[in-house]
Enzyme design. Structure first.
Site, PDB file in Angstrom:
ATOM      1  N   ALA A  81      -0.765   6.124  -1.364  1.00  0.00           N
ATOM      2  CA  ALA A  81       0.272   6.116  -3.029  1.00  0.00           C
ATOM      3  C   ALA A  81       0.272   7.834  -3.192  1.00  0.00           C
ATOM      4  O   ALA A  81       1.695   7.675  -3.684  1.00  0.00           O
ATOM      5  CB  ALA A  81      -0.671   5.625  -4.342  1.00  0.00           C
ATOM      6  N   ASP A  87      -9.410   3.913   1.931  1.00  0.00           N
ATOM      7  CA  ASP A  87      -9.042   3.650   2.966  1.00  0.00           C
ATOM      8  C   ASP A  87      -8.445   2.196   3.609  1.00  0.00           C
ATOM      9  O   ASP A  87      -9.397   1.346   3.339  1.00  0.00           O
ATOM     10  CB  ASP A  87     -10.015   4.532   4.573  1.00  0.00           C
ATOM     11  CG  ASP A  87      -8.562   4.051   6.093  1.00  0.00           C
ATOM     12  OD1 ASP A  87      -7.527   3.589   6.030  1.00  0.00           O
ATOM     13  OD2 ASP A  87      -9.508   4.550   7.060  1.00  0.00           O
ATOM     14  N   CYS A  91       9.673   6.776   5.016  1.00  0.00           N
ATOM     15  CA  CYS A  91      11.151   7.906   4.584  1.00  0.00           C
ATOM     16  C   CYS A  91      11.169   8.335   5.717  1.00  0.00           C
ATOM     17  O   CYS A  91      11.735   9.923   5.753  1.00  0.00           O
ATOM     18  CB  CYS A  91      10.440   8.984   4.377  1.00  0.00           C
ATOM     19  SG  CYS A  91       8.762   9.659   4.401  1.00  0.00           S
TER      20      CYS A  91
END
Length: 410
Positions: free
Chosen positions: A232, A278, A348
């Site tokens: 996040a 994790d 990205c």
């Protein structure tokens, strides 16, 4: 940054206390040198130079080659003073001579002209994927100062627009209607830092490129659905998904980024629990959430305009290693999704190995999932042949980003 810090981390740590004018110049110098390092190095005698002087020479050369507002004598003088402070009088004389030779060579040459500003292997790779013309446009995008786009948080869009315009800040609609882009059209002399914009203290907005807001639209998570945002930090997508109606739990295994994640959530005023977890270690019980977002760590080749150091941190082998880690995270997320739920994978990156290839490999191994594109959620030009989301800077004028939306059948 020599110690391993990213450009963004070093910038925030060392420039925050400077006056606005000095901060802008320092940012421009650091970012510019990083973007044009290959070009600058070809113009300087670095192979026979004391390594302590390399960055001083690059800073001087960048000012001479790219900054019209800095006179040549000032660029040389400040570089000489830095060299004297760091390495003594002989070093100062060497830097003075090297930069004055560069001034003579640059006479009559246009600012910014010169050799490639990206690693050769990366340019070769992109030409293979995109062709020469698109690669040239992508490089030009990466070498341009990025714009700032705001997404409303505690304030609605109309209030945010009104307050920005009242402060003399130029604003326009971001591409694809995904946010408010700060422009140069206002009456304020210069666009200030985000933290100095109206509403920052109040949490009126978050800074988020249109591409990443569009990923959240494409995810099309139903209102009220419980979503686990598994990677996040820094928190922008979680905030946007919460505002779109999802009930978000945010987790991240990178403990050094949890503070920023918590700060983003706090400023935006959204009710998002934040946990250090994790994904590979199964932080939730199986089949307990309606949706999982895996915004996987990646090569970040879609955001190089914002992170000018990224091009020099990459290596040919890193993309393959990133893809292996992404497959591991994707596999770990699958059991958490209930039957009928959604699994959204995002990066990205503009590299196929980290995007469609990862998704296709996952689907071959997990027959219980299938693509379910949200075709009406974003413009058709942002969808691949498989229905995945893909924005490319050179085509769409936003960061490069990718997302795939999968539905679990059983």
């Amino acid at each position: 940054m020599r110690g391993g810090a990213t450009f963004a981390t070093a910038r925030d740590r060392h420039l925050a206390g400077l006056a606005e004018r000095d901060r802008r110049l320092a940012h421009e110098l650091a970012a510019g040198v990083l973007r044009r390092r290959a070009q600058l190095d070809l113009s300087l005698p670095l192979a026979t130079t004391d390594p302590r002087l390399h960055d001083i020479l690059r800073l001087g050369a960048y000012q001479l080659r790219a900054l019209d507002r800095v006179p040549a004598y000032a660029a040389v003088s400040t570089s000489v003073a830095l060299a004297r402070e760091i390495a003594g009088e002989a070093a100062a004389g060497f830097v003075n001579q090297a930069l004055r030779k560069l001034v003579k060579r640059e006479a009559g040459r246009g600012k910014g002209e010169g050799a490639a500003t990206h690693p050769t292997w990366l340019l070769t790779r992109w030409r293979r994927h995109f062709g020469a013309a698109e690669t040239a446009r992508l490089v030009a995008w990466n070498d341009t100062k990025p714009s700032i786009t705001l997404q409303p948080a505690r304030w609605d869009q109309n209030t945010l627009l009104l307050r920005l315009r009242d402060a003399g800040i130029g604003v326009e609609e971001a591409p694809f209607g995904a946010g408010i882009r700060v422009s140069s059209g206002g009456t304020a002399p210069r666009s200030p830092l985000p933290r100095r914009l109206p509403g920052f203290v109040e949490g009126a907005f978050i800074v988020q490129d249109p591409a990443h807001a569009l990923v959240c639209r494409y995810a099309a998570v139903p209102r009220g659905a419980l979503l686990y945002d598994a990677c996040a930090a820094p928190g922008g997508k979680g905030v946007t998904l919460e505002r779109l109606g999802a009930r978000v739990v945010a987790g991240d295994a990178r403990h050094d980024r949890l503070a920023r994640l918590a700060d983003t959530v706090r400023r935006a005023g959204v009710a998002i629990p934040v946990v250090g977890a994790d994904l590979v270690a199964a932080p939730l019980a199986p089949a307990t959430v309606d949706a999982v977002l895996v915004d996987a760590p990646c090569s970040a080749t879609g955001t190089m305009a914002r992170h000018p150091d990224a091009r020099w941190r990459l290596s040919p082998g890193l993309i393959g290693r990133a893809a292996a880690r992404q497959r591991e995270l994707f596999r770990a997320a699958a059991p958490l999704v209930r039957r009928g739920g959604l699994l959204v994978y995002a990066t990205c990156s503009v590299e196929p190995e980290e995007n469609g290839d990862v998704v296709n490999d996952f689907l071959q191994r997990h027959r219980e999932f299938a693509r379910e594109p949200a075709r009406g959620a974003v413009a058709a030009e942002l969808l691949t042949a498989d229905g995945d989301f893909q924005s490319l800077p050179q085509r769409h004028g936003v960061d490069g980003a990718f997302a795939a939306r999968l539905r679990r059948a059983h």
